[in-house]
Design a protein around this motif. Structure first.
Motif, PDB file in Angstrom:
ATOM      1  N   UNK A   1       0.837  -1.198   0.000  1.00 16.66           N
ATOM      2  CA  UNK A   1       0.000   0.000   0.000  1.00 16.66           C
ATOM      3  C   UNK A   1       0.875   1.252   0.000  1.00 16.66           C
ATOM      4  N   UNK A   2       0.247   2.360  -0.319  1.00 16.13           N
ATOM      5  CA  UNK A   2       0.917   3.653  -0.282  1.00 16.13           C
ATOM      6  C   UNK A   2       0.971   4.153   1.155  1.00 16.13           C
ATOM      7  N   UNK A   3       2.103   4.702   1.560  1.00 23.20           N
ATOM      8  CA  UNK A   3       2.243   5.182   2.927  1.00 23.20           C
ATOM      9  C   UNK A   3       1.209   6.259   3.236  1.00 23.20           C
ATOM     10  N   UNK A   4       0.426   6.091   4.297  1.00 22.12           N
ATOM     11  CA  UNK A   4      -0.506   7.143   4.698  1.00 22.12           C
ATOM     12  C   UNK A   4       0.198   8.424   5.134  1.00 22.12           C
ATOM     13  N   UNK A   5       1.466   8.307   5.523  1.00 22.98           N
ATOM     14  CA  UNK A   5       2.238   9.472   5.951  1.00 22.98           C
ATOM     15  C   UNK A   5       2.800  10.261   4.777  1.00 22.98           C
ATOM     16  N   UNK A   6       3.133   9.539   3.692  1.00 22.04           N
ATOM     17  CA  UNK A   6       3.811  10.183   2.575  1.00 22.04           C
ATOM     18  C   UNK A   6       3.449   9.445   1.286  1.00 22.04           C
ATOM     19  N   UNK A   7       2.625  10.046   0.419  1.00 18.47           N
ATOM     20  CA  UNK A   7       2.192   9.350  -0.796  1.00 18.47           C
ATOM     21  C   UNK A   7       3.311   9.056  -1.781  1.00 18.47           C
ATOM     22  N   UNK A   8       4.509   9.591  -1.541  1.00 14.15           N
ATOM     23  CA  UNK A   8       5.639   9.298  -2.417  1.00 14.15           C
ATOM     24  C   UNK A   8       6.365   8.024  -2.007  1.00 14.15           C
ATOM     25  N   UNK A   9       5.854   7.357  -0.968  1.00 11.19           N
ATOM     26  CA  UNK A   9       6.520   6.162  -0.475  1.00 11.19           C
ATOM     27  C   UNK A   9       5.562   4.972  -0.491  1.00 11.19           C
ATOM     28  N   UNK A  10       6.115   3.800  -0.723  1.00 10.94           N
ATOM     29  CA  UNK A  10       5.352   2.549  -0.776  1.00 10.94           C
ATOM     30  C   UNK A  10       5.723   1.691   0.424  1.00 10.94           C
ATOM     31  N   UNK A  11       4.736   0.968   0.934  1.00  5.82           N
ATOM     32  CA  UNK A  11       4.934   0.079   2.074  1.00  5.82           C
ATOM     33  C   UNK A  11       4.651  -1.364   1.641  1.00  5.82           C
ATOM     34  N   UNK A  12       5.581  -2.258   1.924  1.00  9.65           N
ATOM     35  CA  UNK A  12       5.394  -3.700   1.761  1.00  9.65           C
ATOM     36  C   UNK A  12       5.579  -4.339   3.131  1.00  9.65           C
ATOM     37  N   UNK A  13       4.718  -5.282   3.462  1.00  6.30           N
ATOM     38  CA  UNK A  13       4.816  -5.926   4.775  1.00  6.30           C
ATOM     39  C   UNK A  13       4.418  -7.382   4.672  1.00  6.30           C
ATOM     40  N   UNK A  14       5.085  -8.210   5.454  1.00  4.35           N
ATOM     41  CA  UNK A  14       4.760  -9.628   5.559  1.00  4.35           C
ATOM     42  C   UNK A  14       4.686  -9.998   7.030  1.00  4.35           C
ATOM     43  N   UNK A  15       3.661 -10.737   7.401  1.00  3.71           N
ATOM     44  CA  UNK A  15       3.501 -11.196   8.772  1.00  3.71           C
ATOM     45  C   UNK A  15       3.772 -12.688   8.863  1.00  3.71           C
ATOM     46  N   UNK A  16       4.386 -13.100   9.974  1.00  2.00           N
ATOM     47  CA  UNK A  16       4.694 -14.508  10.216  1.00  2.00           C
ATOM     48  C   UNK A  16       4.279 -14.879  11.634  1.00  2.00           C
ATOM     49  N   UNK A  17       4.275 -16.194  11.890  1.00  2.00           N
ATOM     50  CA  UNK A  17       4.072 -16.752  13.229  1.00  2.00           C
ATOM     51  C   UNK A  17       2.664 -16.431  13.761  1.00  2.00           C
ATOM     52  N   UNK A  18       1.645 -17.115  13.240  1.00  2.00           N
ATOM     53  CA  UNK A  18       0.271 -16.844  13.689  1.00  2.00           C
ATOM     54  C   UNK A  18       0.057 -17.186  15.159  1.00  2.00           C
ATOM     55  N   UNK A  19      -0.836 -16.411  15.791  1.00  2.00           N
ATOM     56  CA  UNK A  19      -1.241 -16.619  17.193  1.00  2.00           C
ATOM     57  C   UNK A  19      -0.033 -16.776  18.115  1.00  2.00           C
ATOM     58  N   UNK A  20       1.000 -15.992  17.851  1.00  2.00           N
ATOM     59  CA  UNK A  20       2.208 -16.120  18.666  1.00  2.00           C
ATOM     60  C   UNK A  20       2.022 -15.444  20.019  1.00  2.00           C
ATOM     61  N   UNK A  21       2.814 -15.852  20.979  1.00  2.00           N
ATOM     62  CA  UNK A  21       2.728 -15.293  22.315  1.00  2.00           C
ATOM     63  C   UNK A  21       3.415 -13.944  22.415  1.00  2.00           C
ATOM     64  N   UNK A  22       3.269 -13.317  23.570  1.00  2.00           N
ATOM     65  CA  UNK A  22       3.798 -11.965  23.762  1.00  2.00           C
ATOM     66  C   UNK A  22       5.319 -11.929  23.761  1.00  2.00           C
ATOM     67  N   UNK A  23       5.977 -13.083  23.952  1.00  2.00           N
ATOM     68  CA  UNK A  23       7.442 -13.131  23.967  1.00  2.00           C
ATOM     69  C   UNK A  23       8.020 -13.773  22.712  1.00  2.00           C
ATOM     70  N   UNK A  24       7.214 -13.865  21.650  1.00  2.00           N
ATOM     71  CA  UNK A  24       7.668 -14.523  20.424  1.00  2.00           C
ATOM     72  C   UNK A  24       8.843 -13.767  19.807  1.00  2.00           C
ATOM     73  N   UNK A  25       9.740 -14.517  19.175  1.00  2.00           N
ATOM     74  CA  UNK A  25      10.874 -13.921  18.474  1.00  2.00           C
ATOM     75  C   UNK A  25      10.927 -14.494  17.060  1.00  2.00           C
ATOM     76  N   UNK A  26      11.635 -13.786  16.179  1.00  2.00           N
ATOM     77  CA  UNK A  26      11.815 -14.253  14.818  1.00  2.00           C
ATOM     78  C   UNK A  26      12.842 -15.378  14.771  1.00  2.00           C
ATOM     79  N   UNK A  27      12.625 -16.329  13.882  1.00  2.00           N
ATOM     80  CA  UNK A  27      13.573 -17.421  13.715  1.00  2.00           C
ATOM     81  C   UNK A  27      14.875 -16.901  13.120  1.00  2.00           C
ATOM     82  N   UNK A  28      16.002 -17.374  13.669  1.00  2.00           N
ATOM     83  CA  UNK A  28      17.312 -17.012  13.128  1.00  2.00           C
ATOM     84  C   UNK A  28      17.822 -18.064  12.148  1.00  2.00           C
TER      85      UNK A  28
END
Length: 503
Positions: free
Chosen positions: A24-51
């Motif tokens: 999507x286009x950044x709501x803060x700045x229309x000249x910038x694009x945002x890409x995002x990916x989410x991982x680890x569904x229903x993770x706990x509050x102390x979850x970390x990314x896999x190394x």
């Protein structure tokens, strides 16, 4: 659920499980694009990314190669790749949480170090790129029970969290839309090479995602009884933008069968056979389309594909925003071809997205509460004599209990009648007030779990209260609430059978 738990491998390794992809286009700045990916569904509050994983978001320039019943999109090199790797945990400051750092490698060769859960993110010196990675509220909305009759329901991901990887960048510098403003994007998780495998070899990739629900709705439609094997793991190991030619017919047939079944869920056929075939072919080339020269809004999701299949020029930037109601958009399209909008039990996630970086809402850290009670015909002391023993096995779902230690701090190891094990610790007991508090150590998919059981006089009998507070961990909040509530209700029902109801 979008791309949540989309195959046996993802169930076995949820840290590698991609849940959603956004453009999507950044709501803060229309000249910038945002890409995002989410991982680890229903993770706990102390979850970390896999190394042990490389997390990548990959973009290719796209074109419309056909319209109507000949609808087709094509992508071309060069690929524009953003790759992120995470380090092992570092010891934090005194009494502080451990720290995890990561590195994002950009398509222009720059590399940027960052600290996870830093809401300010990190930026490259030239300001072209900005990165965030950390725990966020899951923005996905699934307010249907997708059995054959499609029952409306509450959001099944209410109060759940995910790990988010987000890259924001200068659109002109990175994508050069003057050469073409339409793009396709995917996200993938790939195991690091040379991890000293003892047997066999690693899979080429663990998971990937383009458009929502390619796997769980189209490739693994439970309404297709007797359709053969679960194809999701095979699909997830394919090369994005280049599905193996020998497997395309297998995947295409499953999608054709699934789209045909969904088309008739309302009892009316809205897709002609040629249109259905074109739809399946478009879905087979699975990438999220977005056009940076057109508006990307909460309602523009899949508009590029839908308009092209309908034989007209698309009008929006497609993509997917944080607050897009993607499942309702998808179901409306595949069930009745946009004849009548299908709305689930809710159209809002637990928390809405924000208009400021990092755009995804803060994580859900509010303790969840379950409380059950029952009135009994016996005196409080009589009831407490049975349930006041921390190691007692009065519960009908308990096969046996083993106690380690005595008094506050003792552990009870519970074996349930279905073979599960629950370990709990006694934190406080007051025989005079007929109550105790305890913590769950393991066996319940929750953290910060504190339980309370107590008996009070009520009329000529007594009242038993059983309650708990917790944060869901590794299972959805709704599922954990159901587990705890069922455990409490079954136990209290057993007490009613034993002591009778208040007269």
């Amino acid at each position: 659920m979008s791309d949540h738990i989309d195959g046996p491998r993802q169930i076995g390794d949820p840290s590698a499980d991609l849940t959603d992809l956004f453009a999507f286009t950044s709501p803060e700045n229309p000249a910038r694009t945002v890409l995002a990916a989410n991982v680890f569904p229903t993770c706990g509050s102390n979850a970390i990314f896999s190394n042990a994983i490389t997390h990548s978001i990959v973009v290719r320039r796209a074109t419309v190669a056909g319209v109507g019943d000949a609808a087709k999109f094509a992508t071309s090199d060069p690929e524009i790749r953003f790759s992120v790797r995470f380090d092992v945990l570092e010891k934090g400051q005194a009494d502080g949480k451990p720290i995890q750092r990561g590195t994002c490698n950009f398509p222009d060769g720059q590399a940027l170090r960052f600290v996870t859960n830093d809401e300010k993110g990190a930026s490259t010196p030239d300001g072209t790129f900005r990165v965030f990675a950390g725990l966020r509220s899951d923005p996905f909305i699934l307010a249907w029970l997708l059995v054959k009759d499609m029952t409306k329901f509450q959001n099944l991901l209410l109060h759940d969290n995910v790990l988010c990887i987000l890259v924001e960048f200068d659109t002109q510098r990175v994508l050069d839309p003057g050469k073409g403003s339409l793009f396709g994007v995917i996200a993938e998780t790939v195991p690091l090479s040379n991890l000293n495998e003892f047997v066999g070899t690693q899979p080429p990739r663990l998971d990937w995602v383009g458009r929502p629900e390619q796997t769980n709705i189209l490739l693994n439609n439970p309404a297709l009884a007797g359709e053969g094997d679960d194809l999701r793991d095979l699909w997830n190991q394919q090369t994005p933008f280049a599905i193996a030619e020998e497997l395309r017919p297998v995947f295409l047939k499953r999608m054709m069968d699934s789209l045909t079944e969904y088309d008739m869920r309302d009892g009316q056929r809205d897709w002609t056979p040629p249109a259905l075939g074109a739809h399946a072919n478009v879905r087979l080339d699975d990438y999220l389309l977005f056009d940076v020269a057109k508006p990307i809004t909460d309602t523009s999701h899949l508009e590029i594909e839908r308009s092209t299949l309908n034989g007209r020029l698309y009008e929006t930037g497609g993509g997917r925003t944080v607050d897009a109601d993607v499942i309702d958009v998808l179901l409306t399209w595949i069930v009745n071809r946009d004849r009548e909008f299908l709305q689930g039990g809710t159209t809002v996630a637990t928390k809405p997205g924000t208009n400021t970086f990092p755009y995804f809402a803060s994580p859900n850290n509010e303790l969840q509460r379950v409380s059950e009670s029952i009135d009994l015909g016996a005196a409080p002391d009589e009831v407490w004599a049975v349930i006041g023993q921390f190691g007692g096995s009065w519960h009908p779902l308990i096969a046996q209990v083993k106690v380690i230690g005595t008094g506050v701090g003792q552990l009870r190891i519970i074996e349930t009648i279905d073979g599960k094990q629950i370990v709990e610790r006694l934190d406080e007991i007051d025989d005079a007030r007929r109550s105790y508090r305890y913590s769950n150590i393991s066996g319940i998919p929750a953290s910060n779990y504190t339980g309370f059981l107590g008996v009070q006089p009520e009329g000529s009998g007594s009242s038993v209260e059983w309650r708990a507070e917790f944060l869901a961990d590794n299972q959805g909040t709704l599922a954990v609430r159901t587990i705890v509530s069922t455990l409490f209700k079954s136990g209290l029902k057993g007490l009613k059978t034993r002591f009778g109801a208040t007269k």
